[in-house]
Scaffold this motif. Structure first.
Motif, PDB file in Angstrom:
ATOM      1  N   MET A 244       0.852  -1.184   0.000  1.00  0.00           N
ATOM      2  CA  MET A 244       0.000   0.000   0.000  1.00  0.00           C
ATOM      3  C   MET A 244       0.893   1.240   0.000  1.00  0.00           C
ATOM      4  O   MET A 244       1.871   1.305   0.733  1.00  0.00           O
ATOM      5  N   ASP A 245       0.528   2.219  -0.785  1.00  0.00           N
ATOM      6  CA  ASP A 245       1.317   3.435  -0.911  1.00  0.00           C
ATOM      7  C   ASP A 245       0.569   4.605  -0.273  1.00  0.00           C
ATOM      8  O   ASP A 245       0.236   5.579  -0.937  1.00  0.00           O
ATOM      9  N   CYS A 246       0.299   4.492   1.026  1.00  0.00           N
ATOM     10  CA  CYS A 246      -0.477   5.502   1.741  1.00  0.00           C
ATOM     11  C   CYS A 246       0.449   6.372   2.578  1.00  0.00           C
ATOM     12  O   CYS A 246       1.193   5.875   3.428  1.00  0.00           O
ATOM     13  N   LEU A 247       0.393   7.674   2.342  1.00  0.00           N
ATOM     14  CA  LEU A 247       1.218   8.638   3.069  1.00  0.00           C
ATOM     15  C   LEU A 247       1.051   8.502   4.585  1.00  0.00           C
ATOM     16  O   LEU A 247       2.028   8.451   5.328  1.00  0.00           O
ATOM     17  N   PHE A 248      -0.190   8.424   5.045  1.00  0.00           N
ATOM     18  CA  PHE A 248      -0.421   8.372   6.485  1.00  0.00           C
ATOM     19  C   PHE A 248      -0.019   7.032   7.082  1.00  0.00           C
ATOM     20  O   PHE A 248       0.438   6.980   8.227  1.00  0.00           O
ATOM     21  N   CYS A 249      -0.152   5.948   6.335  1.00  0.00           N
ATOM     22  CA  CYS A 249       0.341   4.656   6.830  1.00  0.00           C
ATOM     23  C   CYS A 249       1.853   4.713   7.007  1.00  0.00           C
ATOM     24  O   CYS A 249       2.398   4.154   7.969  1.00  0.00           O
ATOM     25  N   LYS A 250       2.532   5.415   6.107  1.00  0.00           N
ATOM     26  CA  LYS A 250       3.990   5.567   6.225  1.00  0.00           C
ATOM     27  C   LYS A 250       4.366   6.402   7.450  1.00  0.00           C
ATOM     28  O   LYS A 250       5.385   6.134   8.093  1.00  0.00           O
ATOM     29  N   ILE A 251       3.549   7.378   7.810  1.00  0.00           N
ATOM     30  CA  ILE A 251       3.780   8.143   9.038  1.00  0.00           C
ATOM     31  C   ILE A 251       3.575   7.230  10.243  1.00  0.00           C
ATOM     32  O   ILE A 251       4.395   7.223  11.173  1.00  0.00           O
ATOM     33  N   VAL A 252       2.508   6.443  10.240  1.00  0.00           N
ATOM     34  CA  VAL A 252       2.248   5.502  11.332  1.00  0.00           C
ATOM     35  C   VAL A 252       3.425   4.538  11.499  1.00  0.00           C
ATOM     36  O   VAL A 252       3.866   4.248  12.617  1.00  0.00           O
ATOM     37  N   GLU A 253       3.968   4.053  10.386  1.00  0.00           N
ATOM     38  CA  GLU A 253       5.076   3.090  10.410  1.00  0.00           C
ATOM     39  C   GLU A 253       6.423   3.742  10.719  1.00  0.00           C
ATOM     40  O   GLU A 253       7.424   3.045  10.885  1.00  0.00           O
ATOM     41  N   GLY A 254       6.469   5.065  10.767  1.00  0.00           N
ATOM     42  CA  GLY A 254       7.717   5.769  11.041  1.00  0.00           C
ATOM     43  C   GLY A 254       8.617   5.918   9.830  1.00  0.00           C
ATOM     44  O   GLY A 254       9.776   6.326   9.956  1.00  0.00           O
ATOM     45  N   LYS A 255       8.092   5.627   8.645  1.00  0.00           N
ATOM     46  CA  LYS A 255       8.877   5.742   7.416  1.00  0.00           C
ATOM     47  C   LYS A 255       8.959   7.175   6.905  1.00  0.00           C
ATOM     48  O   LYS A 255       9.855   7.512   6.134  1.00  0.00           O
TER      49      LYS A 255
END
Length: 112
Positions: free
Chosen positions: A1-12
């Motif tokens: 998944m290429d979700c900006l907010f998921c990447k924030i959640v994951e610390g990426k």
């Protein structure tokens, strides 16, 4: 998944966080529309409000509760606005639900 907010959640992707617990993350908006403007997002990926299920009811309540607590902590004692945008016509640009909290200035209605 290429979700900006998921990447924030994951610390990426870094974010200027205000709060985090097992369910949500809150961070300052990168394009603030008021002196106080932050987002509260669930760690669970939910694309739009139309994708919320019965199982998500408590999560949405938690998002609102955290939003109001943080608004007060940020000095929005005279009032603040909470907004969920839904889909293109509702102004949603990131397809991971998020609660906008805006304050510390007079907000008008209708919003525009």
């Amino acid at each position: 998944m290429d979700c900006l907010f998921c990447k924030i959640v994951e610390g990426k992707i870094p974010a200027k966080k205000l709060y985090e617990d097992e369910q949500v993350v809150a961070f300052h908006d990168i394009n603030p529309q008021a002196p106080v403007h932050f987002l509260v997002i669930p760690k669970k990926h939910i694309a739009t409000l139309q994708d919320v299920t019965e199982a998500d009811r408590a999560l949405l309540g938690h998002m609102l509760f955290i939003g109001q607590q943080l608004a007060v902590e940020q000095g929005c004692n005279q009032g603040f606005r909470t907004v969920f945008n839904c889909n293109e016509h509702g102004g949603q640009t990131v397809y991971h639900i998020h609660l906008h909290v805006l304050g510390k200035r007079q907000l008008s209605w209708p919003p525009g």
